[in-house]
Structure formats: structure tokens, C-alpha cells
Design an enzyme around this catalytic site. Structure first.
Site, PDB file in Angstrom:
ATOM      1  N   HIS A 123     -13.424  -0.787  -2.855  1.00 22.98           N
ATOM      2  CA  HIS A 123     -12.430  -0.402  -1.663  1.00 22.98           C
ATOM      3  C   HIS A 123     -12.977  -1.382  -0.553  1.00 22.98           C
ATOM      4  CE1 HIS A 123      -8.932   2.393  -1.419  1.00 22.98           C
ATOM      5  NE2 HIS A 123      -9.280   1.910   0.138  1.00 22.98           N
ATOM      6  N   THR A 151      -4.704   3.074  -7.753  1.00 25.06           N
ATOM      7  CA  THR A 151      -6.153   3.242  -7.043  1.00 25.06           C
ATOM      8  C   THR A 151      -6.910   4.344  -7.266  1.00 25.06           C
ATOM      9  OG1 THR A 151      -5.685   1.587  -5.358  1.00 25.06           O
ATOM     10  CG2 THR A 151      -7.276   2.921  -4.717  1.00 25.06           C
ATOM     11  N   ARG A 204     -15.546   0.960   1.620  1.00 22.68           N
ATOM     12  CA  ARG A 204     -14.946   1.985   2.612  1.00 22.68           C
ATOM     13  C   ARG A 204     -15.154   3.450   2.007  1.00 22.68           C
ATOM     14  NH1 ARG A 204     -11.528  -0.331   6.355  1.00 22.68           N
ATOM     15  NH2 ARG A 204     -10.084   1.037   6.619  1.00 22.68           N
ATOM     16  N   SER A 263       0.710  -1.219  -0.055  1.00 20.55           N
ATOM     17  CA  SER A 263      -0.020  -0.162  -0.099  1.00 20.55           C
ATOM     18  C   SER A 263       0.965   1.381  -0.039  1.00 20.55           C
ATOM     19  CB  SER A 263      -0.866  -0.060   1.331  1.00 20.55           C
ATOM     20  OG  SER A 263      -1.278   1.477   1.544  1.00 20.55           O
ATOM     21  N   GLN A 283       1.157   0.062  -4.887  1.00 18.22           N
ATOM     22  CA  GLN A 283      -0.063   0.617  -5.067  1.00 18.22           C
ATOM     23  C   GLN A 283       0.262   2.351  -4.907  1.00 18.22           C
ATOM     24  OE1 GLN A 283      -2.241   1.858  -2.044  1.00 18.22           O
ATOM     25  NE2 GLN A 283      -3.006   3.168  -3.485  1.00 18.22           N
ATOM     26  N   ARG A 336     -15.916   7.177   7.373  1.00 12.67           N
ATOM     27  CA  ARG A 336     -15.828   5.848   8.186  1.00 12.67           C
ATOM     28  C   ARG A 336     -16.234   6.004   9.693  1.00 12.67           C
ATOM     29  NH1 ARG A 336     -10.578   4.258   5.190  1.00 12.67           N
ATOM     30  NH2 ARG A 336     -11.329   4.626   2.876  1.00 12.67           N
TER      31      ARG A 336
END
Ligand SMILES: Cc1cc2nc3c(=O)[nH]c(=O)nc-3n(C[C@H](O)[C@H](O)[C@H](O)COP(=O)(O)O)c2cc1C
Length: 404
Positions: A293, A173, A296, A124, A145, A182
């Protein structure tokens, strides 16, 4: 004892956590028991009412498979070729930020487990360790990513660093340019960087093993790739830098620019619309990840398994289509492949493995998938991955165009 299945015999001597962690859901239970609530919820939660999060899983549950067991095979071959590389099974450990919050050196642990299982690990952008640190440990294949940043130079810089460090694929992404809401994190007072309020701290006292294991790590948990050479900023500065850098005004010209910089396979992650999938072909993209995702971001997004067939049809076999979101069973992987995917990425399940037992926990999670895929293939009369077609879905569908 005599009629016990081999897997059960192995379990009889396995450590207690392995015996109790007999499925991905059971590993989630173990992770919930091990982690402070804010940390568990950071991974487990989704955006707003968590509808997309639930939809991902329930949509898999609504798909049925049609076994044909008289096509029996003594052994099943789970291997698949992706971007010219043979993977031992159709899975990739997907990118999850702050994996190092779940276990010391979490990214390296998960990457080693992926390498041992013969599948790629995707780092990530928000890893605790840096692009170069992970590369130095040598897990392979490894993917990187990235996002499109307001400072386009920084996007290019990350891609160039990944290329120099021998990463085999670049994942752009596209569905995180504005942060999803969230609400569990708000309820728990969880922030990035992690700082725990009085309630969080009280909860942590009950998680003594995690706290002890992480006692030296917590102060080192950072966004490694955002630290500039020669500086030593605190997490707040880095998090602010990261958030401010994301550019919602990204466009196909940015994909073109990345295409010029990155010479290996370029993968778009976050594709749900078939028109976007078709456009990706025109912009030299090599692969797609059908993803929301993990629920999310856009809470009203469709389940990824429901979005997959139209994307696969749009691409018509001209590049591999991958999928993530709610893949919790080997049968889910078989369903995704039957509906047009070449392989699936895992998000949260990796973190459940890490939280439970570090590298061994991730290895166990991957082994659960391997055994479940193998069992479902065996019971359905599917000897090789290429045998998984729309014919195994009930009612049957036509997915002749999938890349295998
Ligand atoms: C804690 C956490 C952190 C994540 N961080 C990233 C990230 O840094 N980059 C990214 O592209 N996706 C990230 N994702 C999304 C995953 O790559 C993946 O799309 C999603 O989790 C798949 O759904 P699943 O968790 O149901 O398997 C993250 C997901 C979680 C749960």
C-alpha cells in the site's frame, strides 16, 4: 544545436512545468510547490515512521542491471499482454482515493491519460466520481478496486455495479481493513473528509492556483460510490460509513464469494507472503499485486521488490504477478519485470502529475516512464519485454517462470 537529442529539442518548446518536471522526483517537487501542505502530505506520507515507504524506494536503488548493448535494436517494443489485452507498456495507473482533491475531476483526467497511453486505469473505491460517472466517460481498459465490508452485500453491490458499467477487472485490496497510522495527517490535522485548521488555511493562501482551481470543487469532494440513491449525506457521514464498513475479519471465503459474483479477472492487491499467493491460485484468483500500500499500512512490511521473487516463485507462472510501491524510474519497472512481475502499478506519481497539470500532467508522467523504460531497454540490449529476464539483473537470477 545539431547534436541535441530529439527529447531535448521537444523540451525546448515545452511549457515551463514540463521542462522542470523532467523526472518523477522533479514532478513530486512541482506537486509539493502546488499543493497545500496537508494535501501533499496526505499523498506523500506513509504509516508511522515511514520506514516501509522509504524501503520501497531504496530497495530498488540497491538492485543493479547488467547491460548487454551489443544485442542492439533500432526500436524497442514495450508492449505486454495482460488478461488477454495488449498494453502499450507494462504499467497500470493504480487506485488512489480522493484523486479529485488534486485536480478538478481528477479521476477522469488520470483515466483519459492512461487510455491515451494504452494502459489500464484502476478506479479507487474512494473516488470522488462514481463507478458509473467514470464509465460514462469511456476510458478503457478500466479496472475497479473494492474492499471486503462488514456488510458483504455492499461489496457484492460494488462488484455488480462495476460489472454492469463495463469494468474489465476487479481488484480486491486486502491490506487496508484497518487504517494505517498516518502521522503526517495527524500532525497537519488532515482528516477525511478534508477540513483544514487555521495553520492549513494559512498555508493554502500560498497555493492560490490550486485554491482557485478547486474553489467550486472542494464542496463537492466526496466518496461518490458510498452515496446511496436518493440521499445527500455530508462527507463526515460518508467517511464514518466507509470506516465502519471495513472488516478486518475477512477470510478466503470472502474471496470465494467475490469469485462467484465477478466473472472477469479477479486480482488480489496487497499480497506479500508466498503462501497467500499459492492459496490465491486455489481460490480462482487471476492475478496478484505485490504491494504494501505504498508504505501506508504496516510500517514493518518489506519493500515490495524484495518480496516479489518469493511470490513469483510460489505462483510459478500460473497467473500474472504485478507490483507497486516505490516505482519511480523506468529502470525500476525493468527490475520488477526481471524479478518476476508482468507489470507495475503507479500510486503517488499519478497524483504528482494531476497536481501539476491535470490530464496533461499525468500524460507527462506516463511519458517519462515510457521514455525511461525504452532507454534502459535500449542501453541494456533488450528489444522486447519478453527479453527482460533475471539475466539482466546483477548478479544474475533465474526467473524463468514469469508470465510475459
Ligand atoms: C493518496 C493515496 C491514496 C490511495 N488510495 C488507495 C485506494 O483507495 N485503494 C487502494 O487499493 N490503494 C490505495 N492507495 C495505494 C496505491 O494503490 C498503491 O498501492 C501505492 O500508492 C503504491 O505505491 P507508490 O505510491 O509508491 O507508487 C493509495 C495511495 C495513495 C498515495
Amino acid at each position: 544545436m545539431r547534436d541535441r537529442e530529439p527529447a531535448q529539442r521537444v523540451n525546448a518548446v515545452a511549457p515551463a512545468w514540463k521542462q522542470r518536471g523532467f523526472s518523477i522526483e522533479a514532478m513530486r517537487d512541482l506537486a509539493r510547490a502546488a499543493l497545500p501542505r496537508p494535501v501533499f502530505d496526505y499523498a506523500d506520507g506513509g504509516a508511522e515512521d515511514e520506514r516501509a515507504l522509504r524501503r520501497n524506494e531504496t530497495a530498488f536503488g540497491e538492485i543493479e542491471l547488467l547491460p548487454r548493448p551489443l544485442n542492439g535494436a533500432a526500436e524497442r517494443d514495450l508492449s505486454v499482454t495482460l488478461f488477454g489485452q495488449k498494453l502499450k507498456m507494462p504499467l497500470i495507473v493504480g487506485p488512489t482515493g480522493l484523486s479529485g482533491l488534486f485536480w478538478p475531476d481528477g479521476e477522469s483526467c488520470a483515466a483519459r491519460a492512461a487510455t491515451a497511453a494504452g494502459i489500464p486505469y484502476c478506479l479507487s473505491h474512494a473516488s470522488v466520481c462514481t463507478i458509473e460517472d467514470l464509465a460514462a466517460r469511456g476510458p478503457a481498459p478500466r479496472w475497479m478496486q473494492v474492499f471486503i465490508y462488514k456488510d458483504r452485500g455492499f461489496t457484492r453491490e460494488l462488484a455488480e455495479r462495476a460489472q454492469a458499467a463495463g469494468y474489465g477487472a476487479l481488484v480486491l485490496t486486502t491490506d487496508n481493513q484497518l487504517l494505517g497510522h498516518r502521522e503526517r495527517d495527524l500532525r497537519n490535522g488532515f482528516t477525511i473528509p478534508p477540513s483544514f485548521g487555521p495553520a492549513g488555511l494559512a498555508g493554502m493562501a500560498l497555493k492560490a492556483e490550486w485554491l482557485w482551481r478547486m474553489r467550486k470543487e472542494l464542496s463537492r469532494v466526496t466518496f461518490g460510490n458510498y452515496v446511496r440513491p436518493g440521499e445527500n449525506p455530508d462527507m463526515k457521514t460518508l467517511a464514518a460509513r466507509m470506516g465502519a464498513l471495513l472488516d478486518p475479519a475477512m477470510a478466503w471465503s470472502d474471496v470465494d464469494e467475490l469469485r462467484r459474483v465477478w466473472t472477469g479477472p479477479l486480482i488480489l492487491k496487497g499480497v506479500l507472503h508466498p503462501a497467500e499467493a499459492r492459496a490465491a491460485l486455489d481460490h480462482g484468483v487471476d492475478g496478484l499485486v505485490v504491494s504494501n500500500h505504498g508504505g501506508r499500512q504496516v510500517d514493518a512490511a518489506p519493500a515490495t521488490i524484495d518480496a516479489l521473487p518469493a511470490v513469483a516463485e510460489a505462483v510459478a507462472g500460473r497467473m500474472p504477478v504485478l507490483l507497486d510501491g516505490g516505482v519511480r524510474r523506468g529502470a525500476d519497472v525493468v527490475k520488477a519485470l526481471a524479478l518476476g512481475a508482468t507489470a507495475c502499478l503507479l500510486g503517488r506519481p499519478t497524483l504528482w502529475g494531476l497536481a501539476t497539470a491535470g490530464e496533461a500532467g499525468v500524460a507527462h508522467v506516463l511519458d517519462i516512464y515510457r521514455r525511461e523504460i525504452d532507454r534502459v531497454m535500449g542501453l541494456c540490449g533488450l528489444a522486447r519485454i519478453a527479453d527482460i529476464t533475471g539475466d539482466v539483473v546483477f548478479p544474475r537470477v533465474n526467473t524463468a517462470t514469469r508470465i510475459r
